[in-house]
Structure formats: structure tokens, C-alpha cells
Write a protein that holds these residues in place. Structure first.
Motif, mmCIF file in Angstrom:
data_model
loop_
_atom_site.group_PDB
_atom_site.id
_atom_site.type_symbol
_atom_site.label_atom_id
_atom_site.label_comp_id
_atom_site.label_asym_id
_atom_site.label_seq_id
_atom_site.Cartn_x
_atom_site.Cartn_y
_atom_site.Cartn_z
ATOM 1 N N PRO A 1 -19.607 -2.264 -68.425
ATOM 2 C CA PRO A 1 -19.014 -2.481 -67.272
ATOM 3 C C PRO A 1 -17.595 -2.333 -67.143
ATOM 4 O O PRO A 1 -16.733 -2.553 -68.416
ATOM 5 C CB PRO A 1 -19.048 -4.005 -67.663
ATOM 6 C CG PRO A 1 -20.648 -4.228 -68.126
ATOM 7 C CD PRO A 1 -20.353 -3.186 -69.020
ATOM 8 N N GLY A 2 -17.113 -1.513 -66.181
ATOM 9 C CA GLY A 2 -15.937 -0.950 -66.087
ATOM 10 C C GLY A 2 -15.241 0.018 -66.730
ATOM 11 O O GLY A 2 -14.175 0.535 -66.707
ATOM 12 N N GLN A 3 -16.315 0.567 -67.520
ATOM 13 C CA GLN A 3 -15.944 1.855 -68.138
ATOM 14 C C GLN A 3 -16.600 3.181 -67.787
ATOM 15 O O GLN A 3 -17.507 3.005 -66.640
ATOM 16 C CB GLN A 3 -16.529 1.720 -69.720
ATOM 17 C CG GLN A 3 -15.755 0.602 -70.488
ATOM 18 C CD GLN A 3 -15.827 0.558 -71.701
ATOM 19 O OE1 GLN A 3 -16.278 1.433 -72.481
ATOM 20 N NE2 GLN A 3 -15.800 -0.717 -72.429
ATOM 21 N N HIS A 4 -16.369 4.203 -68.343
ATOM 22 C CA HIS A 4 -16.847 5.479 -67.888
ATOM 23 C C HIS A 4 -18.304 5.911 -68.552
ATOM 24 O O HIS A 4 -18.458 5.095 -69.515
ATOM 25 C CB HIS A 4 -15.804 6.733 -67.742
ATOM 26 C CG HIS A 4 -15.226 7.137 -68.887
ATOM 27 N ND1 HIS A 4 -15.739 7.927 -69.732
ATOM 28 C CD2 HIS A 4 -14.155 6.514 -69.561
ATOM 29 C CE1 HIS A 4 -14.960 7.942 -70.831
ATOM 30 N NE2 HIS A 4 -14.059 6.946 -70.843
ATOM 31 N N LEU A 5 -18.751 6.776 -68.167
ATOM 32 C CA LEU A 5 -20.116 7.178 -68.964
ATOM 33 C C LEU A 5 -19.760 7.761 -70.367
ATOM 34 O O LEU A 5 -18.937 8.487 -70.786
ATOM 35 C CB LEU A 5 -20.913 8.248 -68.101
ATOM 36 C CG LEU A 5 -21.683 7.495 -67.078
ATOM 37 C CD1 LEU A 5 -20.780 7.592 -65.943
ATOM 38 C CD2 LEU A 5 -22.875 8.665 -66.704
ATOM 39 N N GLN A 6 -20.901 7.306 -71.289
ATOM 40 C CA GLN A 6 -20.565 7.694 -72.855
ATOM 41 C C GLN A 6 -21.991 8.328 -73.098
ATOM 42 O O GLN A 6 -23.168 7.796 -72.587
ATOM 43 C CB GLN A 6 -20.312 6.724 -73.591
ATOM 44 C CG GLN A 6 -18.938 5.727 -73.509
ATOM 45 C CD GLN A 6 -18.718 4.525 -74.295
ATOM 46 O OE1 GLN A 6 -19.211 4.759 -75.435
ATOM 47 N NE2 GLN A 6 -18.136 3.630 -73.732
ATOM 48 N N LEU A 7 -21.998 9.278 -73.925
ATOM 49 C CA LEU A 7 -23.477 9.692 -74.375
ATOM 50 C C LEU A 7 -23.943 8.986 -75.240
ATOM 51 O O LEU A 7 -23.366 8.646 -76.454
ATOM 52 C CB LEU A 7 -23.202 11.290 -74.991
ATOM 53 C CG LEU A 7 -24.505 12.085 -75.267
ATOM 54 C CD1 LEU A 7 -25.463 12.265 -74.067
ATOM 55 C CD2 LEU A 7 -23.909 13.301 -76.280
ATOM 56 N N LEU A 8 -25.231 8.603 -75.168
ATOM 57 C CA LEU A 8 -26.079 7.842 -76.166
ATOM 58 C C LEU A 8 -26.652 8.579 -77.228
ATOM 59 O O LEU A 8 -26.720 8.500 -78.217
ATOM 60 C CB LEU A 8 -27.203 6.848 -75.503
ATOM 61 C CG LEU A 8 -26.536 5.249 -75.117
ATOM 62 C CD1 LEU A 8 -27.922 4.827 -74.317
ATOM 63 C CD2 LEU A 8 -26.292 4.614 -76.300
ATOM 64 N N LEU A 9 -27.613 9.703 -76.493
ATOM 65 C CA LEU A 9 -28.177 10.779 -77.245
ATOM 66 C C LEU A 9 -28.719 11.779 -76.344
ATOM 67 O O LEU A 9 -28.613 11.788 -75.320
ATOM 68 C CB LEU A 9 -29.491 9.934 -78.141
ATOM 69 C CG LEU A 9 -30.660 9.239 -77.095
ATOM 70 C CD1 LEU A 9 -31.351 9.895 -76.132
ATOM 71 C CD2 LEU A 9 -31.375 8.143 -77.859
ATOM 72 N N LYS A 10 -29.097 13.042 -77.125
ATOM 73 C CA LYS A 10 -29.556 14.215 -76.379
ATOM 74 C C LYS A 10 -30.697 14.686 -77.006
ATOM 75 O O LYS A 10 -30.800 14.609 -78.396
ATOM 76 C CB LYS A 10 -28.255 14.986 -76.092
ATOM 77 C CG LYS A 10 -27.709 15.416 -77.720
ATOM 78 C CD LYS A 10 -26.374 16.295 -77.760
ATOM 79 C CE LYS A 10 -25.950 16.287 -78.982
ATOM 80 N NZ LYS A 10 -24.600 16.662 -79.069
ATOM 81 N N TYR A 11 -31.316 15.555 -76.216
ATOM 82 C CA TYR A 11 -32.433 16.413 -76.667
ATOM 83 C C TYR A 11 -32.118 17.777 -76.280
ATOM 84 O O TYR A 11 -32.058 18.059 -74.986
ATOM 85 C CB TYR A 11 -33.785 15.866 -76.415
ATOM 86 C CG TYR A 11 -35.017 16.809 -76.558
ATOM 87 C CD1 TYR A 11 -35.430 17.786 -75.866
ATOM 88 C CD2 TYR A 11 -35.554 17.034 -78.039
ATOM 89 C CE1 TYR A 11 -36.295 18.745 -76.127
ATOM 90 C CE2 TYR A 11 -36.179 17.763 -78.348
ATOM 91 C CZ TYR A 11 -36.940 18.742 -77.470
ATOM 92 O OH TYR A 11 -37.610 19.778 -77.698
ATOM 93 N N PHE A 12 -32.285 18.832 -77.342
ATOM 94 C CA PHE A 12 -32.064 20.242 -76.840
ATOM 95 C C PHE A 12 -33.579 20.950 -77.243
ATOM 96 O O PHE A 12 -34.060 21.760 -76.417
ATOM 97 C CB PHE A 12 -31.005 21.111 -77.510
ATOM 98 C CG PHE A 12 -29.790 20.501 -76.923
ATOM 99 C CD1 PHE A 12 -28.455 20.499 -77.743
ATOM 100 C CD2 PHE A 12 -29.373 19.686 -75.822
ATOM 101 C CE1 PHE A 12 -27.343 20.106 -77.564
ATOM 102 C CE2 PHE A 12 -28.088 19.181 -75.497
ATOM 103 C CZ PHE A 12 -27.140 19.221 -76.105
ATOM 104 N N SER A 13 -33.952 20.583 -78.488
ATOM 105 C CA SER A 13 -34.824 21.473 -78.846
ATOM 106 C C SER A 13 -35.294 20.751 -80.372
ATOM 107 O O SER A 13 -34.603 19.851 -80.955
ATOM 108 C CB SER A 13 -34.533 22.942 -79.203
ATOM 109 O OG SER A 13 -33.767 23.019 -80.298
ATOM 110 N N GLY A 14 -36.452 20.930 -81.010
ATOM 111 C CA GLY A 14 -36.859 20.597 -82.281
ATOM 112 C C GLY A 14 -37.506 19.143 -82.142
ATOM 113 O O GLY A 14 -38.467 19.097 -81.445
ATOM 114 N N ASP A 15 -37.087 18.365 -83.271
ATOM 115 C CA ASP A 15 -37.808 17.202 -83.441
ATOM 116 C C ASP A 15 -37.728 16.436 -81.900
ATOM 117 O O ASP A 15 -36.758 16.123 -81.553
ATOM 118 C CB ASP A 15 -36.986 16.318 -84.459
ATOM 119 C CG ASP A 15 -38.036 14.907 -84.828
ATOM 120 O OD1 ASP A 15 -37.616 14.325 -85.812
ATOM 121 O OD2 ASP A 15 -38.973 14.442 -84.067
ATOM 122 N N PRO A 16 -38.741 16.044 -81.365
ATOM 123 C CA PRO A 16 -38.842 15.371 -80.258
ATOM 124 C C PRO A 16 -38.256 13.678 -80.194
ATOM 125 O O PRO A 16 -38.143 13.591 -79.088
ATOM 126 C CB PRO A 16 -40.438 15.395 -79.873
ATOM 127 C CG PRO A 16 -41.182 15.310 -80.811
ATOM 128 C CD PRO A 16 -40.272 16.231 -81.736
#
Lengths: 114, 112
Positions: free
Chosen positions: B40-55
Motif C-alpha cells: 500500500p502506497g508504494q511502487h512495484l518491487q520484484l518478488l521473483l523471476k524466471y528466465f530459464s533453467g529450474d522451473p
């Protein structure tokens, strides 16, 4: 590093007025984007840029112009503000394909058009 | 057309309950997937990401997500939520054009 900065934080416009939302980044990212956030609609891409001098349209480009004369800056221009443009605007910058275009967001500009 | 869909718009859980938020994407070719959080009241932050490799990818604050290519899904999970996880969660995807497309978002409310 300041990251991604946006000015102003808040703005109220009257219908028909024009203005420019400023965005700057100091991470030397090639990619920059503008989004608008509306309740229940997530973030929608307005315009994006893959480098200085190169811009392209996103999902909702109408009523907005952009230019990218430097790597650092990516201003968003509202040509003739309309109430439908009342929204929160986020600028983001990102790495290129080697990191999957992971985006870093600015704090946002809350725009109200009356 | 490329798109991202989140099934749950508003989720209410009690503390210590398990969480799973659905995300499906429609992309051809290579896809990169992300979950962002907006407190609330903040901007977006990255939690996690997937590019390749372990799904199965692990992110910050105990969150994880699993990329299932056959189902075009990238669901977010957390075994035990806390009141501080109250936020809006966005799934997003990009291809090799640099465009990042977001889902509609899911509002999570955790009751103490």
C-alpha cells in the motif's frame, strides 16, 4: 544510485491542458517504459523505448507522446488531457535480453484530470 | 496477441494460511516471467523471476513460483502468509521485444 526517478509526484490538470511527466534513470539501462495503473486493470504499457532515439507503442498509446533523446531520460507528454487519463503513471527501466528485461520502477505520478 | 491473465482478483486469508495465486500467459516462443508486489502506497518491487533453467524459482520473503510450460502457467505460492504480505500482486511476462505485459493484479488481504 537514485534508480528511477519521476516528477512530479502529484498533478492536477484541467481538461485540454498539456503537460510532461518526467522520468530519469541512472543505471545506464537501454530499455525504458511508461505504464498507467488503473483499479482492476493492472498496469498497461503506454510506450516503450529500446534505446536513445528509438520508441514504440504499447497497449494504450493514444493521447500520449514520448521521445528518447538520451539514455537517461524518457519523458511522457500528454497532448490534451482528458478525464480518462486520470491514473497513476509509472516509469520503468530495464536490462536487456540477457536478464529478461527485468524492470525497475519509479515511485509513480498520480495524475487527476478534472 | 500476447497476454497475461490472473484468475483471482481479491483473496482474503488468515495468517498462517497457504497462498497460491494463479497466472497464465499467452506468448509464442521464449518467455520471461515475473511476479511483482505493490505494498500500500508504494511502487512495484520484484518478488521473483524466471528466465530459464529450474522451473521452480524462489524469491524474496519466502515466495516461490513454478513455471509449467505445458499449462502456460506461473503460479505464485507461499506456505504460510503473514499480515505484512497484504499487498497487490502482479504477474508479468516479456518476450524478446523488451515489452513487459502485466496481468490485472490480485489484491491479497491477510487477516491477523
Amino acid at each position: 544510485n537514485a534508480g528511477v526517478t519521476q516528477t512530479p509526484k502529484f498533478q492536477v490538470l484541467k481538461t485540454g491542458q498539456s503537460m510532461t511527466l518526467q522520468c530519469a534513470q541512472d543505471m545506464n539501462h537501454e530499455y525504458m517504459s511508461w505504464y498507467r495503473q488503473d483499479p482492476g486493470m493492472g498496469l498497461r504499457l503506454i510506450h516503450y523505448s529500446v534505446g536513445a532515439g528509438i520508441t514504440d507503442q504499447g497497449e494504450v498509446p493514444n493521447g500520449y507522446n514520448v521521445s528518447r533523446s538520451t539514455t537517461e531520460d524518457f519523458p511522457l507528454r500528454l497532448l490534451s488531457a482528458a478525464p480518462s487519463q486520470t491514473s497513476v503513471y509509472f516509469c520503468a527501466s530495464s536490462y536487456g535480453p540477457s536478464l529478461g528485461y527485468e524492470q525497475y520502477f519509479g515511485p509513480g505520478t498520480r495524475l487527476t484530470v478534472t | 496477441a500476447q497476454s497475461v491473465s490472473q484468475h483471482n482478483h481479491h483473496v482474503i486469508l488468515s495468517e498462517a494460511a497457504s497462498l497460491e495465486l494463479g497466472c497464465n500467459y499467452s506468448y509464442g516462443g521464449t518467455v520471461n516471467l515475473f511476479w511483482y508486489v505493490q505494498y500500500p502506497g508504494q511502487h512495484l518491487q520484484l518478488l521473483l523471476k524466471y528466465f530459464s533453467g529450474d522451473p521452480l524459482v524462489k524469491g524474496i520473503k519466502g515466495f516461490e513460483a513454478e513455471f509449467i510450460k505445458s499449462k502456460f502457467s506461473f503460479n505464485l505460492r507461499k506456505p504460510s502468509v503473514q499480515w505484512s504480505d497484504t499487498a497487490e500482486y502482479f504477474c508479468a511476462a516479456s518476450s524478446n521485444t523488451g515489452k513487459l505485459i502485466f496481468g490485472q493484479g490480485t489484491t491479497l488481504q491477510v487477516k491477523p
